[in-house]
Design a protein around this motif. Structure first.
Motif, PDB file in Angstrom:
ATOM      1  N   LEU A 181      -8.251   4.409  -2.410  1.00 28.99           N
ATOM      2  CA  LEU A 181      -6.970   4.121  -3.063  1.00 28.99           C
ATOM      3  C   LEU A 181      -5.998   3.458  -2.084  1.00 28.99           C
ATOM      4  CD1 LEU A 181      -6.466   7.330  -5.242  1.00 28.99           C
ATOM      5  CD2 LEU A 181      -7.321   5.093  -5.968  1.00 28.99           C
ATOM      6  N   GLN A 182      -6.021   3.929  -0.857  1.00 30.61           N
ATOM      7  CA  GLN A 182      -5.183   3.353   0.204  1.00 30.61           C
ATOM      8  C   GLN A 182      -5.594   1.904   0.479  1.00 30.61           C
ATOM      9  OE1 GLN A 182      -4.813   5.929   3.748  1.00 30.61           O
ATOM     10  NE2 GLN A 182      -5.311   4.144   5.002  1.00 30.61           N
ATOM     11  N   ALA A 183      -6.914   1.676   0.565  1.00 32.20           N
ATOM     12  CA  ALA A 183      -7.434   0.334   0.852  1.00 32.20           C
ATOM     13  C   ALA A 183      -7.103  -0.640  -0.273  1.00 32.20           C
ATOM     14  CB  ALA A 183      -8.945   0.402   1.068  1.00 32.20           C
ATOM     15  N   LEU A 184      -7.287  -0.206  -1.517  1.00 33.13           N
ATOM     16  CA  LEU A 184      -7.007  -1.076  -2.663  1.00 33.13           C
ATOM     17  C   LEU A 184      -5.518  -1.365  -2.793  1.00 33.13           C
ATOM     18  CD1 LEU A 184      -9.443   0.504  -5.288  1.00 33.13           C
ATOM     19  CD2 LEU A 184      -9.692  -1.719  -4.166  1.00 33.13           C
ATOM     20  N   SER A 185      -4.713  -0.373  -2.495  1.00 34.74           N
ATOM     21  CA  SER A 185      -3.262  -0.536  -2.557  1.00 34.74           C
ATOM     22  C   SER A 185      -2.809  -1.629  -1.591  1.00 34.74           C
ATOM     23  CB  SER A 185      -2.577   0.789  -2.214  1.00 34.74           C
ATOM     24  OG  SER A 185      -1.182   0.624  -2.159  1.00 34.74           O
ATOM     25  N   ARG A 186      -3.359  -1.601  -0.376  1.00 41.58           N
ATOM     26  CA  ARG A 186      -3.004  -2.605   0.619  1.00 41.58           C
ATOM     27  C   ARG A 186      -3.536  -3.986   0.232  1.00 41.58           C
ATOM     28  NH1 ARG A 186      -5.816  -0.993   4.296  1.00 41.58           N
ATOM     29  NH2 ARG A 186      -7.262  -2.730   4.538  1.00 41.58           N
ATOM     30  N   LYS A 187      -4.771  -4.013  -0.267  1.00 34.89           N
ATOM     31  CA  LYS A 187      -5.411  -5.283  -0.615  1.00 34.89           C
ATOM     32  C   LYS A 187      -4.678  -6.016  -1.736  1.00 34.89           C
ATOM     33  CE  LYS A 187      -9.841  -7.256  -2.099  1.00 34.89           C
ATOM     34  NZ  LYS A 187     -11.270  -6.993  -2.376  1.00 34.89           N
ATOM     35  N   TYR A 188      -4.251  -5.267  -2.762  1.00 34.80           N
ATOM     36  CA  TYR A 188      -3.650  -5.896  -3.940  1.00 34.80           C
ATOM     37  C   TYR A 188      -2.124  -5.816  -3.980  1.00 34.80           C
ATOM     38  CZ  TYR A 188      -8.435  -6.107  -5.639  1.00 34.80           C
ATOM     39  OH  TYR A 188      -9.779  -6.373  -5.759  1.00 34.80           O
ATOM     40  N   GLY A 189      -1.533  -5.170  -2.964  1.00 32.68           N
ATOM     41  CA  GLY A 189      -0.084  -5.084  -2.908  1.00 32.68           C
ATOM     42  C   GLY A 189       0.512  -4.264  -4.041  1.00 32.68           C
ATOM     43  N   ARG A 190      -0.220  -3.229  -4.448  1.00 26.98           N
ATOM     44  CA  ARG A 190       0.247  -2.361  -5.523  1.00 26.98           C
ATOM     45  C   ARG A 190       0.256  -0.923  -5.027  1.00 26.98           C
ATOM     46  NH1 ARG A 190      -3.648  -4.186 -10.310  1.00 26.98           N
ATOM     47  NH2 ARG A 190      -2.593  -2.511 -11.441  1.00 26.98           N
ATOM     48  N   SER A 191       0.964  -0.061  -5.714  1.00 29.07           N
ATOM     49  CA  SER A 191       1.108   1.322  -5.257  1.00 29.07           C
ATOM     50  C   SER A 191      -0.209   2.085  -5.419  1.00 29.07           C
ATOM     51  CB  SER A 191       2.198   2.030  -6.059  1.00 29.07           C
ATOM     52  OG  SER A 191       1.755   2.265  -7.388  1.00 29.07           O
ATOM     53  N   PRO A 192      -0.412   3.132  -4.600  1.00 26.79           N
ATOM     54  CA  PRO A 192      -1.603   3.967  -4.764  1.00 26.79           C
ATOM     55  C   PRO A 192      -1.699   4.566  -6.167  1.00 26.79           C
ATOM     56  CG  PRO A 192      -0.541   4.429  -2.661  1.00 26.79           C
ATOM     57  CD  PRO A 192       0.387   3.517  -3.412  1.00 26.79           C
ATOM     58  N   GLU A 193      -0.538   4.865  -6.761  1.00 24.88           N
ATOM     59  CA  GLU A 193      -0.536   5.424  -8.116  1.00 24.88           C
ATOM     60  C   GLU A 193      -1.100   4.418  -9.129  1.00 24.88           C
ATOM     61  OE1 GLU A 193       1.871   7.611  -5.477  1.00 24.88           O
ATOM     62  OE2 GLU A 193       2.139   5.490  -6.045  1.00 24.88           O
ATOM     63  N   GLU A 194      -0.726   3.154  -8.955  1.00 22.81           N
ATOM     64  CA  GLU A 194      -1.259   2.112  -9.838  1.00 22.81           C
ATOM     65  C   GLU A 194      -2.768   1.976  -9.669  1.00 22.81           C
ATOM     66  OE1 GLU A 194       1.407  -1.622 -10.663  1.00 22.81           O
ATOM     67  OE2 GLU A 194       1.712  -0.998  -8.573  1.00 22.81           O
ATOM     68  N   MET A 195      -3.215   2.034  -8.423  1.00 22.27           N
ATOM     69  CA  MET A 195      -4.641   1.906  -8.166  1.00 22.27           C
ATOM     70  C   MET A 195      -5.395   3.120  -8.697  1.00 22.27           C
ATOM     71  SD  MET A 195      -4.257  -1.022  -7.064  1.00 22.27           S
ATOM     72  CE  MET A 195      -5.986  -1.297  -7.360  1.00 22.27           C
ATOM     73  N   GLN A 196      -4.783   4.284  -8.612  1.00 22.81           N
ATOM     74  CA  GLN A 196      -5.401   5.491  -9.160  1.00 22.81           C
ATOM     75  C   GLN A 196      -5.574   5.361 -10.677  1.00 22.81           C
ATOM     76  OE1 GLN A 196      -3.265   9.121  -8.302  1.00 22.81           O
ATOM     77  NE2 GLN A 196      -5.089  10.356  -8.591  1.00 22.81           N
ATOM     78  N   GLU A 197      -4.552   4.816 -11.321  1.00 24.67           N
ATOM     79  CA  GLU A 197      -4.617   4.609 -12.770  1.00 24.67           C
ATOM     80  C   GLU A 197      -5.720   3.600 -13.120  1.00 24.67           C
ATOM     81  OE1 GLU A 197      -1.630   2.837 -16.158  1.00 24.67           O
ATOM     82  OE2 GLU A 197      -0.715   4.015 -14.541  1.00 24.67           O
ATOM     83  N   ASN A 198      -5.803   2.557 -12.317  1.00 18.95           N
ATOM     84  CA  ASN A 198      -6.837   1.541 -12.510  1.00 18.95           C
ATOM     85  C   ASN A 198      -8.240   2.140 -12.377  1.00 18.95           C
ATOM     86  OD1 ASN A 198      -8.703  -0.520 -10.855  1.00 18.95           O
ATOM     87  ND2 ASN A 198      -7.444  -1.695 -12.288  1.00 18.95           N
ATOM     88  N   GLN A 199      -8.413   2.976 -11.357  1.00 17.84           N
ATOM     89  CA  GLN A 199      -9.714   3.612 -11.133  1.00 17.84           C
ATOM     90  C   GLN A 199     -10.042   4.602 -12.254  1.00 17.84           C
ATOM     91  OE1 GLN A 199     -11.685   3.423  -7.624  1.00 17.84           O
ATOM     92  NE2 GLN A 199     -10.858   1.459  -8.257  1.00 17.84           N
ATOM     93  N   ALA A 200      -9.027   5.303 -12.735  1.00 21.81           N
ATOM     94  CA  ALA A 200      -9.235   6.252 -13.840  1.00 21.81           C
ATOM     95  C   ALA A 200      -9.705   5.518 -15.098  1.00 21.81           C
ATOM     96  CB  ALA A 200      -7.953   7.019 -14.116  1.00 21.81           C
TER      97      ALA A 200
END
Length: 220
Positions: free
Chosen positions: A64-83
């Motif tokens: 989640l940390q890696a994706l957040s940095r890669k896409y410039g979005r919050s960890p919460e957004e990435m968590q929602e995306n993964q869910a």
């Protein structure tokens, strides 16, 4: 299709990475499309390497940390995306239960073993075992022991797999694979090259794939 008519053959070259959840989802959807068309077409599959994380140094970082940095979005957004992906995967019968708990991993050695397993007729099985280990169990898919367990799970010789990993066998094959498809313009995965001529990009729905296969085979 008329009784006795020859079956249409379709070759699918799949460019994908073991670290790519959409690649696992895409193949599950492709399986549904192939099942629907089994009376019309005969499919052959070959997997080709792509690395989302070619850096092999370090121990990876939380996804989640890696994706957040890669896409410039919050960890919460990435968590929602993964869910969202976990929900899609569950509907397809895939185990993505540890999707959000994994770390970024280099997949070069896993790709080498997919090539090796392919010589024994178990390329797809090896790919599926790696997907399950990484997305279903958050295992370190760059670890020799994890890869050996994947090999055992599909009924191949884990000692021989360890010998492959201890050498540089299939390294050139994987690099050639990556270079060929990058030069051909593949910059995102999954990507399907149909009959070495037509490109279908992304984890398309089964009905979209069925339409594409029928259109392609009607032209050839």
């Amino acid at each position: 299709m008329l009784p006795g008519a020859p079956m249409t053959t379709v070759k699918i070259d799949i460019v994908s990475d073991i670290a790519c959840p959409w690649c696992a989802i895409g193949y599950a959807r492709l399986e549904k499309a192939m099942e629907e068309l089994k009376e019309e077409m005969e499919f052959t599959i070959e997997w080709h390497a792509f690395e989302l994380n070619p850096d092999s140094s370090g121990n990876g970082e939380p996804i989640l940390q890696a994706l957040s940095r890669k896409y410039g979005r919050s960890p919460e957004e990435m968590q929602e995306n993964q869910a969202h992906m976990m929900k899609i995967a569950a509907e397809l019968g895939l185990n993505f239960s540890k999707l959000q708990e994994r770390h970024t991993r280099n997949t070069f050695d896993a790709h080498r073993l997919v090539k090796w397993a392919g010589e024994q007729g178990k390329q797809t099985e090896m790919k599926m075992a790696c997907f399950d280990a990484y997305f279903g169990h958050a295992l370190n898919i760059s670890d020799v022991d994890v890869l050996a367990d994947c090999v055992e799970a599909i009924g191949l010789d884990s000692d021989e797999a360890r010998e492959v990993l201890a050498s540089d066998r299939y390294a050139d094959t994987v690099r050639e694979d990556e270079a060929r498809y990058q030069q051909a313009g593949v910059s995102a995965v999954p990507a399907y090259i149909i009959n070495q001529k037509y490109l279908v990009s992304g984890a398309q729905e089964p009905n979209t794939l069925i339409g594409a296969f029928r259109e392609i085979t009607s032209e050839s």
